[in-house]
Design an enzyme around this catalytic site. Structure first.
Site, mmCIF file in Angstrom:
data_model
loop_
_atom_site.group_PDB
_atom_site.id
_atom_site.type_symbol
_atom_site.label_atom_id
_atom_site.label_comp_id
_atom_site.label_asym_id
_atom_site.label_seq_id
_atom_site.Cartn_x
_atom_site.Cartn_y
_atom_site.Cartn_z
ATOM 1 N N ASN A 1 1.238 -1.179 0.225
ATOM 2 C CA ASN A 1 0.094 -0.034 0.771
ATOM 3 C C ASN A 1 0.601 1.196 0.209
ATOM 4 O OD1 ASN A 1 -1.842 2.010 -0.037
ATOM 5 N ND2 ASN A 1 -2.635 1.172 2.528
ATOM 6 N N LYS B 1 -0.342 4.138 -0.233
ATOM 7 C CA LYS B 1 -0.210 5.035 -0.076
ATOM 8 C C LYS B 1 -0.162 6.237 -0.816
ATOM 9 C CE LYS B 1 -0.263 3.342 5.040
ATOM 10 N NZ LYS B 1 -0.528 3.227 6.229
ATOM 11 N N HIS C 1 -9.758 1.217 4.728
ATOM 12 C CA HIS C 1 -8.971 1.810 5.489
ATOM 13 C C HIS C 1 -9.070 2.210 6.539
ATOM 14 C CE1 HIS C 1 -4.438 2.551 6.000
ATOM 15 N NE2 HIS C 1 -4.557 1.260 5.316
ATOM 16 N N GLU D 1 -7.403 4.761 7.875
ATOM 17 C CA GLU D 1 -7.338 5.737 7.406
ATOM 18 C C GLU D 1 -8.822 6.851 6.065
ATOM 19 O OE1 GLU D 1 -2.862 5.514 5.300
ATOM 20 O OE2 GLU D 1 -2.546 5.090 7.112
ATOM 21 N N GLU E 1 -6.214 -4.391 11.144
ATOM 22 C CA GLU E 1 -5.638 -3.302 11.142
ATOM 23 C C GLU E 1 -5.365 -2.736 11.907
ATOM 24 O OE1 GLU E 1 -2.765 -2.706 7.396
ATOM 25 O OE2 GLU E 1 -5.370 -2.037 6.875
ATOM 26 N N GLY F 1 1.286 2.335 10.771
ATOM 27 C CA GLY F 1 2.578 3.461 10.307
ATOM 28 C C GLY F 1 3.448 4.769 12.079
ATOM 29 N N SER G 1 2.708 -1.481 11.056
ATOM 30 C CA SER G 1 4.362 -1.757 11.176
ATOM 31 C C SER G 1 4.544 -3.021 10.859
ATOM 32 C CB SER G 1 4.172 -0.979 12.827
ATOM 33 O OG SER G 1 3.655 0.135 12.805
HETATM 34 P P1 PGA Z 1 2.114 0.838 7.453
HETATM 35 O O1 PGA Z 1 0.980 0.900 7.107
HETATM 36 O O2 PGA Z 1 3.326 -0.513 7.258
HETATM 37 O O3 PGA Z 1 3.215 1.826 7.395
HETATM 38 O O4 PGA Z 1 1.426 0.600 9.315
HETATM 39 C C1 PGA Z 1 -0.152 -0.514 6.660
HETATM 40 C C2 PGA Z 1 -1.775 0.145 5.635
HETATM 41 O O5 PGA Z 1 -1.540 1.234 6.452
HETATM 42 O O6 PGA Z 1 -2.126 -0.576 5.171
#
Ligand code: PGA
Length: 243
Positions: free
Chosen positions: A9, A11, A98, A100, A168, A174, A206
């Protein structure tokens, strides 16, 4: 070992399409996908170019994904991208739900449910993300939240063949604060029961080159959604090759 699915991903990164193609090139040079599947999810704008590059490189097991889709196929929806458009540029998977998008774009379980249906109807596969926030976890509400997200997000869906669920935890995304292997295993088992073992369950939050293998071995996850680490070619290569 059953096939693992690794979702990259990206982003809202990188800043130019040339950088995106470079990132893909660097990743493709080093990864050894084996029987697994890697889904590259760049920003919408880069999808056609990344698709072209993927076709040109013909790397078995690496396919294209999108990070979102709208819940209708056409009409007066300024700024949106439809599942049909995604299908036409060669997208196979779409990330939906997701955290976000839930947080910054106010996506509700009901909207996500409509998006999942719209994507499935257009022949796309869905990576459906769920997970509890820090406050929900502290309040002991994790299982309640996961249950609701699954029930509402998958409402009226009977065919799970093209759905993958990604656990998640929002607090792990993140932050560098990944979920412990045992807790991940518990949550993933819980989700598997909720869906009657009908979907694969991934972990995201992460994940990095050093911890991925353990999640598969001990946590029994079916793969990952990888954010930050997917933007660093050598680390992402290491992660994929370690599985
Ligand atoms: P990250 O993001 O690996 O940076 O924690 C995972 C995600 O948002 O799917």
């Amino acid at each position: 070992m059953p096939k693992k699915i690794i979702v990259a991903n990206w982003k809202m990164n990188p800043s130019t399409v040339d950088e995106a193609e470079n990132l893909l090139d660097n990743v493709l040079q080093g990864i050894n996908v084996g029987r697994n599947e890697v889904i590259i999810c760049p920003p919408f704008l880069y999808l056609p170019r990344i698709k072209e590059a993927l076709d040109y490189k013909e790397k078995e097991g690496v396919v294209l994904g999108a990070q979102n889709a709208y819940l209708q196929n056409k009409g007066a929806f300024t700024g949106e991208i439809s599942p049909l458009m995604l299908k036409h540029v060669g997208v196979e998977y779409v990330i939906l739900g997701h955290s976000e998008r839930r947080k910054h774009f106010f996506e509700t379980d009901q909207m996500i449910n409509k998006k999942i249906k719209a994507c499935l109807e257009n022949g796309l596969k869905v990576v459906f993300c769920i997970g509890e926030t820090d406050e929900e976890q502290v309040a002991g509400e994790k299982e309640k939240v996961l249950t609701q997200q699954i029930q509402k997000g998958l409402l009226d869906i009977t065919d799970f063949k093209n759905i993958i669920v990604a656990y998640e935890p929002v607090w792990a995304i993140g932050t560098g604060n990944s979920c412990s292997i045992q807790e991940t295993k518990n949550s993933v088992d819980f989700i598997r029961k909720l869906v009657n073992n009908k979907t694969r369950v991934l972990y995201g939050g992460s994940v990095n080159k050093d911890n991925a293998k353990e999640y598969v071995k001990e946590g029994k996850v079916d793969g990952f959604v990888v954010g930050g680490e997917s933007l660093i070619p050598e680390n992402f290569i290491h992660l994929v090759n370690s599985l």
